[in-house]
Design an enzyme around this catalytic site. Structure first.
Site, PDB file in Angstrom:
ATOM      1  N   LYS A 113       0.833  -1.213   0.000  1.00  0.00           N
ATOM      2  CA  LYS A 113       0.000   0.000   0.000  1.00  0.00           C
ATOM      3  C   LYS A 113       0.858   1.250   0.000  1.00  0.00           C
ATOM      4  CE  LYS A 113      -4.394  -1.745   1.471  1.00  0.00           C
ATOM      5  NZ  LYS A 113      -5.600  -1.627   2.268  1.00  0.00           N
ATOM      6  N   LYS A 196      -3.578 -10.961  -6.443  1.00  0.00           N
ATOM      7  CA  LYS A 196      -4.897 -11.229  -5.852  1.00  0.00           C
ATOM      8  C   LYS A 196      -5.948 -10.261  -6.393  1.00  0.00           C
ATOM      9  CE  LYS A 196      -5.381  -8.476  -1.720  1.00  0.00           C
ATOM     10  NZ  LYS A 196      -6.400  -8.274  -0.745  1.00  0.00           N
ATOM     11  N   LYS A 199      -9.932  -4.686  -4.722  1.00  0.00           N
ATOM     12  CA  LYS A 199     -10.852  -3.580  -5.014  1.00  0.00           C
ATOM     13  C   LYS A 199     -10.101  -2.339  -5.450  1.00  0.00           C
ATOM     14  CE  LYS A 199     -11.952  -3.617  -0.211  1.00  0.00           C
ATOM     15  NZ  LYS A 199     -12.603  -3.172   0.968  1.00  0.00           N
TER      16      LYS A 199
HETATM   17  P1  ATP Z   1      -8.250  -4.926  -1.463  1.00  0.00           P
HETATM   18  O1  ATP Z   1      -6.890  -5.531  -1.495  1.00  0.00           O
HETATM   19  O2  ATP Z   1      -9.253  -5.703  -2.264  1.00  0.00           O
HETATM   20  O3  ATP Z   1      -8.229  -3.474  -1.812  1.00  0.00           O
HETATM   21  P2  ATP Z   1      -8.122  -5.344   1.321  1.00  0.00           P
HETATM   22  O4  ATP Z   1      -7.652  -6.761   1.363  1.00  0.00           O
HETATM   23  O5  ATP Z   1      -7.086  -4.322   1.541  1.00  0.00           O
HETATM   24  O6  ATP Z   1      -8.870  -5.011  -0.016  1.00  0.00           O
HETATM   25  P3  ATP Z   1     -10.578  -5.541   2.859  1.00  0.00           P
HETATM   26  O7  ATP Z   1     -11.523  -5.124   1.842  1.00  0.00           O
HETATM   27  O8  ATP Z   1     -10.780  -4.976   4.204  1.00  0.00           O
HETATM   28  O9  ATP Z   1      -9.119  -5.094   2.476  1.00  0.00           O
HETATM   29  O10 ATP Z   1     -10.589  -7.119   2.929  1.00  0.00           O
HETATM   30  C1  ATP Z   1     -11.709  -7.748   3.454  1.00  0.00           C
HETATM   31  C2  ATP Z   1     -11.513  -9.216   3.564  1.00  0.00           C
HETATM   32  O11 ATP Z   1     -11.476  -9.796   2.261  1.00  0.00           O
HETATM   33  C3  ATP Z   1     -10.220  -9.638   4.270  1.00  0.00           C
HETATM   34  O12 ATP Z   1     -10.508 -10.748   5.102  1.00  0.00           O
HETATM   35  C4  ATP Z   1      -9.329 -10.060   3.136  1.00  0.00           C
HETATM   36  O13 ATP Z   1      -8.383 -11.020   3.532  1.00  0.00           O
HETATM   37  C5  ATP Z   1     -10.341 -10.641   2.160  1.00  0.00           C
HETATM   38  N1  ATP Z   1      -9.856 -10.582   0.792  1.00  0.00           N
HETATM   39  C6  ATP Z   1      -9.468  -9.461   0.122  1.00  0.00           C
HETATM   40  N2  ATP Z   1      -9.094  -9.785  -1.135  1.00  0.00           N
HETATM   41  C7  ATP Z   1      -9.267 -11.136  -1.243  1.00  0.00           C
HETATM   42  C8  ATP Z   1      -9.052 -12.078  -2.304  1.00  0.00           C
HETATM   43  N3  ATP Z   1      -8.602 -11.687  -3.480  1.00  0.00           N
HETATM   44  N4  ATP Z   1      -9.335 -13.377  -2.072  1.00  0.00           N
HETATM   45  C9  ATP Z   1      -9.808 -13.796  -0.870  1.00  0.00           C
HETATM   46  N5  ATP Z   1     -10.020 -12.964   0.162  1.00  0.00           N
HETATM   47  C10 ATP Z   1      -9.760 -11.652  -0.015  1.00  0.00           C
HETATM   48  N1  LTN Z   2      -6.785  -5.626   7.859  1.00  0.00           N
HETATM   49  C1  LTN Z   2      -7.972  -6.182   7.300  1.00  0.00           C
HETATM   50  C2  LTN Z   2      -9.229  -5.559   7.832  1.00  0.00           C
HETATM   51  C3  LTN Z   2      -9.330  -5.698   9.321  1.00  0.00           C
HETATM   52  C4  LTN Z   2      -9.575  -6.900  10.059  1.00  0.00           C
HETATM   53  C5  LTN Z   2      -9.614  -6.506  11.430  1.00  0.00           C
HETATM   54  C6  LTN Z   2      -9.735  -8.229   9.698  1.00  0.00           C
HETATM   55  C7  LTN Z   2      -9.246  -4.695  10.234  1.00  0.00           C
HETATM   56  N2  LTN Z   2      -9.410  -5.176  11.490  1.00  0.00           N
HETATM   57  C8  LTN Z   2      -9.809  -7.455  12.438  1.00  0.00           C
HETATM   58  C9  LTN Z   2      -9.935  -9.169  10.740  1.00  0.00           C
HETATM   59  C10 LTN Z   2      -9.967  -8.772  12.074  1.00  0.00           C
HETATM   60  C11 LTN Z   2      -7.863  -5.998   5.776  1.00  0.00           C
HETATM   61  O1  LTN Z   2      -7.147  -5.192   5.294  1.00  0.00           O
HETATM   62  N3  LTN Z   2      -8.588  -6.750   5.065  1.00  0.00           N
END
Ligand code: ATP
Ligand code: LTN
Length: 336
Positions: A113, A196, A199
């Site tokens: 990030k 992966k 979003k």
């Molecule tokens: P992104 O990378 O899509 O911008 P993120 O992982 O930073 O999003 P969240 O949207 O908070 O953050 O993720 C929500 C949940 O979805 C978390 O448990 C994460 O591990 C799961 N997750 C995110 N992307 C994937 C994926 N490609 N496959 C499976 N689980 C995922």
């Molecule tokens: N870091 C996670 C979101 C997140 C989370 C948590 C997941 C914040 N607090 C506590 C499990 C438990 C992410 O980026 N997807």
């Protein structure tokens, strides 16, 4: 009586996709019958990268509606917004004072990030993100944390922070374990199976959003990359793109990828992709319909969040008070 707790959180950063659904939300729905469940909308995590205030507000309510539309039942689970429970930032601060910089520097989500947001600037909150996540989990004594694979490193850090605190101040926190689904813990991008599904991907063909229209779903599956050859076989090394699509199908069908392989023996990519698109339309349409109904009843959603916050506060405040006492902070009733 449910005697084990789970907690998880998702950031309200918009564009929830089938990776988030299969890795996280689908598990949330299934697990609420077995566990006492807390599902958080982590708005304080979302602001670790710049957010437009109107968008953040909308995305927070949207995520609450998606939780509900996906089947999280407020009678079984506690749904709440992180910023409604001040104990999270308070314990997050305490944990910050016990987290070596080196451990935060190793976090791959921070590395990814901070590269992605280098132009707008990288702020301390992004670096400290994992200590707030640890606070989210530890405040509720969660034994299990259902997440996608990318969160494993953060949960390992949470475990070591809990152990460090307990060793230094006496038993206070429960040591949590991750719950990651074997085939759906890491869904890859439809345009590039080496990364992966995300979003924040620049290209919307990378993901199927939970609110994509049927035509959009069909179009994205049609243009999803495949591998050379034409057999629908599950082989992550030789056929990463097709195997990813097979994992998506198997997760939505609640079966193993090998069963999908058997079903498509002797059939080509086109038939498989057509079926996958129709399956996604069939699975997402009811969610979208419930989402639409909820969006016309936002007061109901706000009430669920308010009740969730009260419930979450009662649990979190108790844990925080215990942690503060262990550290040596003077409790307020000793002053008056
Ligand atoms: P992104 O990378 O899509 O911008 P993120 O992982 O930073 O999003 P969240 O949207 O908070 O953050 O993720 C929500 C949940 O979805 C978390 O448990 C994460 O591990 C799961 N997750 C995110 N992307 C994937 C994926 N490609 N496959 C499976 N689980 C995922
Ligand atoms: N870091 C996670 C979101 C997140 C989370 C948590 C997941 C914040 N607090 C506590 C499990 C438990 C992410 O980026 N997807």
């Amino acid at each position: 009586m449910k005697n084990q707790r789970i907690l998880s959180g998702i950031q309200p950063s918009g564009n929830l996709h089938i990776g988030n659904y299969l890795g996280a939300i689908k598990q949330f729905v299934e697990l609420q019958n077995e566990y006492e469940a807390f599902y958080c909308i982590v708005d304080e995590h979302a602001i670790t990268v710049p957010q437009d205030p109107k968008e953040l507000h909308k995305n927070t309510l949207d995520l609450a509606m998606i939780y509900l539309a996906a089947g999280i039942d407020p009678k079984k689970s506690v749904i709440f917004v992180q910023s409604h429970v001040p104990a999270h930032t308070e314990l997050g601060w305490i944990l910050n004072t016990m987290t070596p910089l080196g451990e935060l520097e190793r976090m791959t989500q921070f590395k990814d990030k901070s590269e992605r947001h280098a132009r707008e600037g990288v702020y301390a909150g992004l670096f400290n993100y994992p200590t707030l996540m640890a606070a989210d989990i530890l405040l509720y004594h969660a034994q299990k944390v259902p997440v996608g694979e990318d969160q494993l490193q953060h949960i390992e850090l949470t475990r070591s922070l809990a152990e460090r605190f307990n060793n230094r101040f006496g038993n206070t926190f429960t040591i949590p374990e991750p719950l990651i689904r074997e085939y759906s813990g890491r869904i890859m991008g439809l345009d590039d199976p080496s990364k992966k599904m995300s979003k924040s991907a620049g290209n919307s063909a990378n993901y199927i959003a939970l609110l994509d229209s049927p035509d959009e779903i069909r179009r994205k599956i049609k243009i999803a990359v495949t591998d050379s050859g034409k057999e629908v076989t599950f082989d992550e090394q030789e056929k990463p793109a097709v195997s990813n699509l097979m994992r998506i199908m198997s997760a939505f069908r609640d079966c193993a990828p090998k069963e999908v392989e058997m079903r498509y023996e002797g059939k080509g990519y086109a038939e498989f992709k057509d079926d996958l698109a129709e399956l996604l339309v069939e699975k997402l349409t009811p969610l979208q319909e419930k989402y639409r109904i909820l969006s016309e009843n936002q007061d109901e959603v706000l009430l669920i969040l308010a009740k969730g916050a009260m419930h979450a506060r009662a649990v979190a405040d108790k844990t925080l008070a215990k942690a503060k006492e262990k550290i040596g902070f003077v409790p307020i009733n000793a002053i008056t």
